[in-house]
Design an enzyme around this catalytic site. Structure first.
Site, PDB file in Angstrom:
ATOM      1  CB  CYS A  96      -0.989  -0.034   1.162  1.00  0.00           C
ATOM      2  SG  CYS A  96      -2.330   1.145   0.937  1.00  0.00           S
ATOM      3  CG  HIS A 133      -3.899  -3.482   2.745  1.00  0.00           C
ATOM      4  ND1 HIS A 133      -2.907  -3.013   3.567  1.00  0.00           N
ATOM      5  CD2 HIS A 133      -4.459  -2.394   2.178  1.00  0.00           C
ATOM      6  CE1 HIS A 133      -2.875  -1.693   3.520  1.00  0.00           C
ATOM      7  NE2 HIS A 133      -3.799  -1.280   2.667  1.00  0.00           N
ATOM      8  CD  GLU A 177      -1.484  -5.893   5.282  1.00  0.00           C
ATOM      9  OE1 GLU A 177      -1.054  -6.314   4.193  1.00  0.00           O
ATOM     10  OE2 GLU A 177      -2.053  -4.786   5.396  1.00  0.00           O
TER      11      GLU A 177
END
Ligand SMILES: *[C@@H]1O[C@H](CO)[C@@H](O)[C@H](O)[C@H]1NC(C)=O
Ligand SMILES: *[C@@H]1O[C@H](CO)[C@@H](O)[C@H](O)[C@H]1NC(C)=O
Length: 330
Positions: free
Chosen positions: A143, A256, A258
């Site tokens: 990001c 993202h 994660e």
């Protein structure tokens, strides 16, 4: 008889101990360490900072790592080392020599010329220099991390465009079938690779981004990166969502990986089994890259460096959804 057995046993134990001690360094099991750079602030809408007295100098020198990035590298089989953006560069250089990869996390740090930007640039250039010398060293940007790498590589602080991709999952559109066989996508199970193109499994949360047109118009970016995927924002405006270094082991995503497994602070983050497999595949990929690095820390050095020396706070409490847990440093 019993004495002879004990003697044989002791002899075998001595041989085993000698083998352990004499084990050559190259055959030591790899223990990958990933450095994660902190960002200014507390990851907690300043509520942690506001607990400090008004005159406390730490208020303006606090930094954080969202715990989801720590869990991400752990999901791939590595351990995290905090790199404090505001610590002396000699300390960062020392840490660099002991870690096996760097993760530039998402967040909202300023990418204008300032202490965070300069520390990032220092570490990124060091990674490129290491690779130039044959010292394999991977970098992963997520990001803001992608935006940061675009600014560093182009040397242009105005390279980014505005986008509307706030808290919404999106697809990843491969720029060609060849892109599915590159970088972290080689670690994606085949069925997931097909699904990411048609289902909204990649979490998006950004207001800036790199446009395909800017990439085409900017030679430094074209020379450095291949574009693997693009994604439309909520207004249908296309941004670059995955890039890979052409020469260097640098991988970066505007989305993202994660969050799917490790962030729950607001609606819209995909948590399905397929979504979680994306987290795991991306993490496995990055750690597989880190395993190619030959930097080695002693056990004593590991102990000092590891994120285990810190405890996360529950920064997502009271509906502050950015990050469920954060590590705060001062
Ligand atoms: C700010 O924090 C960093 C990292 O802990 C530390 O190295 C530095 O000395 C601090 N600066 C000030 C002015 O306290
Ligand atoms: C920086 O990037 C912006 C956006 O692509 C562009 O308009 C501008 O000309 C660039 N500046 C330089 C110095 O290249």
């Amino acid at each position: 008889m019993a004495g002879a057995i004990v003697a044989i046993f002791l002899a075998l134990a001595a041989i085993a101990a000698a083998r352990i001690i004499q084990l050559p360094e190259e055959s030591r099991e790899k223990r990958p360490l990933i450095g994660i750079l902190t960002q200014p602030g507390d990851g907690d809408d300043r509520s942690y900072i506001n607990r400090l007295e008004p005159g406390d100098p730490r208020r303006s020198n606090i930094s954080y790592i969202a715990a989801s990035y720590v869990k991400f590298v752990e999901a791939g089989g590595a351990r995290a080392v905090p790199l404090l953006y505001n610590e002396p560069w000699e300390t960062l250089a020392k840490k660099f020599s002991l870690i096996n990869g760097i993760l530039f996390a998402g967040g909202s740090a300023s990418l204008q010329d300032g202490p965070y930007y300069r520390a990032s640039e220092f570490l990124f250039k060091r990674a490129l220099e290491a690779n130039d010398k044959g010292d394999y060293f991977p970098v992963f940007g997520t990001c803001l991390g992608l935006e940061l790498l675009a600014v560093i590589v182009s040397g242009n602080h105005s390279i980014l465009d505005d986008y509307n991709a706030h808290k919404a999952a999106g697809e990843l559109n491969f720029v060609g079938d060849w892109a599915k066989g590159r970088s972290m996508f080689t670690w994606f199970p085949k069925d997931i690779l097909d699904k990411v193109e048609h289902e909204k499994l990649a979490m998006q949360n950004h207001v800036k981004g790199l446009s395909p047109q800017t990439w085409r118009d900017t030679q430094s970016l074209r020379d450095f990166f291949d574009v693997l995927t693009t994604t439309p924002d909520l207004n249908g405006k296309i941004y670059i969502s995955t890039i890979e270094g052409r020469k260097y082991p640098v991988t970066s995503v505007q989305w993202h990986p994660e969050k799917n497994a490790f962030e729950w602070g607001y609606e819209g983050i995909p948590h399905s089994p397929d979504a979680v497999r994306i987290t795991q595949s991306a993490a496995s990929f990055f750690v597989s890259e880190a395993l190619k690095s030959s930097h080695t820390a002693s056990w004593e050095e590991e102990e000092q460096l590891l994120i285990y020396n810190y405890s996360p706070i529950y920064s997502g409490r009271d509906g502050k959804g950015h990050f469920d847990q954060s590590y705060v440093f001062w």
